[in-house]
Design a protein around this motif. Structure first.
Motif, PDB file in Angstrom:
ATOM      1  N   THR A 100      41.893  50.128   5.906  1.00 18.12           N
ATOM      2  CA  THR A 100      40.414  50.109   7.083  1.00 18.12           C
ATOM      3  C   THR A 100      39.959  49.114   6.711  1.00 18.12           C
ATOM      4  N   LEU A 135      43.993  45.933   8.287  1.00 13.06           N
ATOM      5  CA  LEU A 135      43.697  46.360   9.325  1.00 13.06           C
ATOM      6  C   LEU A 135      41.645  46.167  10.176  1.00 13.06           C
ATOM      7  N   ASN A 137      39.256  47.049  11.563  1.00 12.26           N
ATOM      8  CA  ASN A 137      38.486  48.068  12.635  1.00 12.26           C
ATOM      9  C   ASN A 137      37.415  47.808  13.310  1.00 12.26           C
ATOM     10  N   ASP A 173      42.173  56.015  18.563  1.00 19.18           N
ATOM     11  CA  ASP A 173      42.518  54.268  19.019  1.00 19.18           C
ATOM     12  C   ASP A 173      43.165  53.784  17.091  1.00 19.18           C
ATOM     13  N   LEU A 174      42.198  54.082  17.037  1.00 17.82           N
ATOM     14  CA  LEU A 174      41.905  52.847  15.522  1.00 17.82           C
ATOM     15  C   LEU A 174      42.418  53.882  14.951  1.00 17.82           C
ATOM     16  N   ALA A 177      46.798  53.544  15.531  1.00 18.23           N
ATOM     17  CA  ALA A 177      47.157  51.775  15.689  1.00 18.23           C
ATOM     18  C   ALA A 177      47.455  51.667  13.666  1.00 18.23           C
ATOM     19  N   TYR A 192      44.843  41.733  10.563  1.00 18.74           N
ATOM     20  CA  TYR A 192      44.738  41.819  12.086  1.00 18.74           C
ATOM     21  C   TYR A 192      43.117  42.830  12.509  1.00 18.74           C
ATOM     22  N   LEU A 194      40.983  44.403  15.183  1.00 17.84           N
ATOM     23  CA  LEU A 194      40.966  45.259  15.927  1.00 17.84           C
ATOM     24  C   LEU A 194      40.106  45.466  16.617  1.00 17.84           C
ATOM     25  N   LEU A 263      44.985  44.843  19.008  1.00 17.96           N
ATOM     26  CA  LEU A 263      44.740  46.591  18.720  1.00 17.96           C
ATOM     27  C   LEU A 263      45.547  47.094  19.930  1.00 17.96           C
ATOM     28  N   THR A 271      42.458  50.065  25.404  1.00 17.89           N
ATOM     29  CA  THR A 271      42.120  51.603  24.022  1.00 17.89           C
ATOM     30  C   THR A 271      41.559  51.842  25.333  1.00 17.89           C
TER      31      THR A 271
END
Length: 282
Positions: A100, A135, A137, A173-174, A177, A192, A194, A263, A271
């Motif tokens: 993350t 990710l 975030n 949400d995160l 994911a 990604y 996000l 995301l 989201t």
């Protein structure tokens, strides 16, 4: 989605980790919680694990196929801690690390005080030879809704972000994911970005608080040094207050604005809206 692979998650007693662990358990994943205090985990197998102490890390990671490496929260110590985990994961034969990171970490326009350690971690992952997914975030919506109480007490929402747009998402949400990526295939080697489905400003947040409470709460933009001083007065340590004000300045320059819809695609839904996040906070 059923899976036979063993998934481990670090910081599983933290706010993000708790949500992700619960989801993995709900989805019947074979999951291991990696935590400093295993006795705090009641819903999954737990192993003692400390980012800062490399001793015992390889043993704790034995038999793990996929590792969700939740970034540490000790600013300034994050890279050496993350690097410990990456090297231990490599020795333990972990097949996939999901990390993350931070939205736009390698961009010129990002949250500067935090980006460096994330970029260094991303580089260490790439050099480790272990398949990885990064990710990046966005900011948690809770970073802002957490100030609603203070805004109601002060009859105003103060900040230094001007009309900077924030494409935030909730922790849930995160975390979802990260779990979706861990439980599906084809994410190796990907980075990604996000971001939340919609963007908002602090004035939008103040308007939403006003709407839901029936109390007139304006957004008042003040210079960063004044905002930092107000945060110190409210009881925050000087260094941290300065960082928060600095983050707002980064936001004013667009550091947390993104129109990326990755995301939403990973979640299979938009989201959580700002209105719903404010409602939950209230």
């Amino acid at each position: 989605m059923m899976t036979t692979k063993t998934i481990a998650i670090t910081a599983a007693t933290g706010q993000f980790g708790t949500i992700a662990l619960d989801l993995l358990v709900q989805r019947k994943a074979n999951v291991i919680a990696l935590v400093r205090s295993p006795e705090k985990i009641s819903n999954a197998q737990a192993r003692k694990f400390d980012y800062a102490n490399i001793e015992g890390q390889v043993e704790a990671l034995n038999g793990v196929d996929t590792l969700i490496l939740v970034s540490g929260n000790e600013i300034g110590q994050r890279f050496p801690q993350h690097n410990n985990v990456i090297q231990s994961a490599k020795k333990a034969g972990v097949k996939h690390i999901i990390y993350t990171s931070l939205l736009g970490a390698s961009n010129e326009n990002t949250v500067k005080s935090l980006a460096g350690e994330h970029v260094a971690t991303e580089q260490a992952l790439k050099e480790s030879g272990v398949p990885f997914t990064i990710l990046r975030n966005t900011w948690y919506t809770e970073n802002y809704t957490g100030s609603i109480g203070a805004a109601l007490a002060n009859n105003a929402f103060y900040g230094s972000a001007k009309d900077g747009k924030i494409a935030s998402a909730t922790r849930a949400d995160l975390a979802e994911a990260a779990v979706n990526v861990a439980l599906s295939e084809g994410h190796e080697g990907k980075t990604y970005e996000l971001a939340g489905s919609t963007s908002w400003t602090l004035a939008d947040l103040a308007a939403e608080i006003s709407k839901q409470t029936g109390k007139q709460i304006p957004y008042i933009d003040i210079p960063a040094q004044d905002y930092a001083a107000a945060l110190v007065k409210a009881g925050l340590p000087e260094g941290f207050a300065g960082l928060i004000a600095e983050w707002d300045v980064d936001v004013s320059k667009g550091a947390l604005y993104s129109e990326d819809k990755t995301l939403e695609q990973i979640l299979g839904r938009p989201t959580t809206s700002l209105a719903d996040a404010v409602k939950a906070a209230l």
